[in-house]
Design a protein around this motif. Structure first.
Motif, short mmCIF file in Angstrom:
data_model
loop_
_atom_site.label_atom_id
_atom_site.label_comp_id
_atom_site.label_asym_id
_atom_site.label_seq_id
_atom_site.Cartn_x
_atom_site.Cartn_y
_atom_site.Cartn_z
N HIS A 184 60.41 84.00 5.96
CA HIS A 184 60.09 83.34 4.70
C HIS A 184 60.35 84.30 3.56
CE1 HIS A 184 57.80 80.59 7.26
NE2 HIS A 184 57.65 79.79 6.22
N GLY A 185 60.69 83.76 2.41
CA GLY A 185 60.76 84.55 1.19
C GLY A 185 59.36 84.68 0.62
N ARG A 186 59.18 85.66 -0.22
CA ARG A 186 57.86 85.93 -0.81
C ARG A 186 57.35 84.72 -1.60
NH1 ARG A 186 55.60 91.09 -1.81
NH2 ARG A 186 53.78 90.90 -3.13
N VAL A 187 58.20 84.14 -2.43
CA VAL A 187 57.80 82.99 -3.26
C VAL A 187 57.42 81.80 -2.38
CG1 VAL A 187 58.61 81.34 -4.98
CG2 VAL A 187 59.18 83.75 -5.21
N GLU A 188 58.24 81.54 -1.37
CA GLU A 188 57.99 80.41 -0.47
C GLU A 188 56.69 80.59 0.30
OE1 GLU A 188 60.48 77.98 2.94
OE2 GLU A 188 60.88 80.10 2.67
N LEU A 189 56.46 81.81 0.80
CA LEU A 189 55.24 82.08 1.56
C LEU A 189 54.01 81.96 0.66
CD1 LEU A 189 54.25 82.84 4.37
CD2 LEU A 189 54.56 85.24 3.77
N ALA A 190 54.10 82.47 -0.55
CA ALA A 190 52.98 82.36 -1.49
C ALA A 190 52.67 80.89 -1.79
CB ALA A 190 53.30 83.11 -2.78
N ARG A 191 53.73 80.08 -1.98
CA ARG A 191 53.54 78.65 -2.26
C ARG A 191 52.82 77.96 -1.10
NH1 ARG A 191 56.41 74.82 -0.43
NH2 ARG A 191 58.26 76.08 -0.03
N LYS A 192 53.24 78.28 0.12
CA LYS A 192 52.62 77.65 1.29
C LYS A 192 51.16 78.07 1.44
CE LYS A 192 56.66 76.76 4.15
NZ LYS A 192 57.29 76.98 5.46
N LEU A 193 50.86 79.33 1.19
CA LEU A 193 49.47 79.80 1.29
C LEU A 193 48.61 79.17 0.18
CD1 LEU A 193 50.12 83.54 2.16
CD2 LEU A 193 49.19 81.78 3.68
N ARG A 194 49.18 79.06 -1.01
CA ARG A 194 48.46 78.44 -2.13
C ARG A 194 48.15 76.98 -1.80
NH1 ARG A 194 52.03 79.80 -5.65
NH2 ARG A 194 51.28 81.92 -5.82
N LYS A 195 49.12 76.31 -1.16
CA LYS A 195 48.94 74.90 -0.78
C LYS A 195 47.82 74.75 0.24
CE LYS A 195 52.36 71.47 -0.07
NZ LYS A 195 53.62 71.08 0.59
N ARG A 196 47.63 75.78 1.05
CA ARG A 196 46.56 75.75 2.06
C ARG A 196 45.21 76.18 1.50
NH1 ARG A 196 49.30 77.70 7.71
NH2 ARG A 196 51.02 76.23 7.62
N GLY A 197 45.16 76.49 0.21
CA GLY A 197 43.88 76.76 -0.44
C GLY A 197 43.54 78.22 -0.66
N ALA A 198 44.48 79.13 -0.48
CA ALA A 198 44.20 80.55 -0.70
C ALA A 198 44.25 80.88 -2.19
CB ALA A 198 45.21 81.40 0.06
N ALA A 199 43.42 81.84 -2.59
CA ALA A 199 43.39 82.29 -3.98
C ALA A 199 44.59 83.20 -4.26
CB ALA A 199 42.09 83.03 -4.26
N ASP A 200 45.07 83.18 -5.50
CA ASP A 200 46.25 83.96 -5.87
C ASP A 200 46.08 85.46 -5.64
OD1 ASP A 200 47.74 81.76 -6.55
OD2 ASP A 200 47.31 81.90 -8.69
N ASP A 201 44.90 86.00 -5.96
CA ASP A 201 44.69 87.44 -5.76
C ASP A 201 44.72 87.82 -4.28
OD1 ASP A 201 42.29 86.02 -5.48
OD2 ASP A 201 41.08 87.80 -5.93
N LEU A 202 44.18 86.97 -3.42
CA LEU A 202 44.22 87.22 -1.97
C LEU A 202 45.64 87.12 -1.44
CD1 LEU A 202 41.05 85.28 -0.75
CD2 LEU A 202 41.31 87.75 -1.02
N ILE A 203 46.39 86.17 -1.97
CA ILE A 203 47.78 85.98 -1.53
C ILE A 203 48.60 87.22 -1.89
CG2 ILE A 203 49.90 84.70 -1.98
CD1 ILE A 203 48.14 82.20 -2.37
N GLU A 204 48.50 87.68 -3.13
CA GLU A 204 49.29 88.85 -3.56
C GLU A 204 48.95 90.08 -2.74
OE1 GLU A 204 51.98 89.33 -5.43
OE2 GLU A 204 51.94 87.14 -5.41
N THR A 205 47.68 90.29 -2.47
CA THR A 205 47.27 91.45 -1.67
C THR A 205 47.84 91.35 -0.26
OG1 THR A 205 45.20 91.56 -2.92
CG2 THR A 205 45.27 92.73 -0.82
N ALA A 206 47.73 90.19 0.35
CA ALA A 206 48.24 90.00 1.71
C ALA A 206 49.76 90.17 1.77
CB ALA A 206 47.85 88.63 2.24
#
Length: 154
Positions: free
Chosen positions: A24-46
């Motif tokens: 996955h690309g970074r943007v695509e993975l972040a979008r999928k995690l955001r869609k699953r309900g993850a917070a932006d700060d947790l996504i960026e850290t992960a």
């Protein structure tokens, strides 16, 4: 029951589950995690941790995507557009297309032979039909024109 992505461990696990299926690309993975309900700060850290560990790689994703779409019969213009829509930097896309080592003329001819059994168009209508198909697939018009005029055929 869905998993709640409210802590760093859960977000990392969800990201790794997605990466285990395919690159996955970074943007695509972040979008999928955001869609699953993850917070932006947790996504960026992960994502930062995964990138540092080499588990998330834009270059590996680009290489994989270009190779996959080329094998499916798509040309560089279509692949470039799809990657641009996925939020990847234009310079990285261009580099991946150059580094792929794919002979686009050969790829175009293989796609054309599969679709039209190597039969050159007999009239203007057929030429336009074949040209539209190959153009839709993302091949440059100059290569299409040469192919359909019979210049590059064995």
């Amino acid at each position: 029951m869905s998993i709640v992505l409210d802590n760093p461990v859960a977000v990392r696990r969800a990201a790794m589950d997605l990466l285990a299926r395919r690159e996955h690309g970074r943007v695509e993975l972040a979008r999928k995690l955001r869609k699953r309900g993850a917070a932006d700060d947790l996504i960026e850290t992960a994502l930062e941790c995964l990138a540092q560990e080499g588990l998330l790689s834009e270059s590996r994703y680009l290489e994989s995507f270009v190779s996959y779409r080329a094998r499916a019969g798509y040309g560089p213009l279509r692949i470039r557009e799809e990657l641009t829509q996925r939020g990847l930097p234009r310079a990285d896309i261009e580099q991946a297309l150059c580094d792929s080592g794919i002979d686009w003329r050969e790829q175009l001819e293989a796609t054309w032979r599969r679709k039209y059994a190597g039969q050159l168009p007999g009239d203007a209508r057929e030429r336009a039909q074949q040209g539209r198909f190959l153009s839709y697939r993302g091949y440059p018009l100059d290569l299409i024109g040469r192919l359909l005029r019979g210049i590059d055929i064995d």
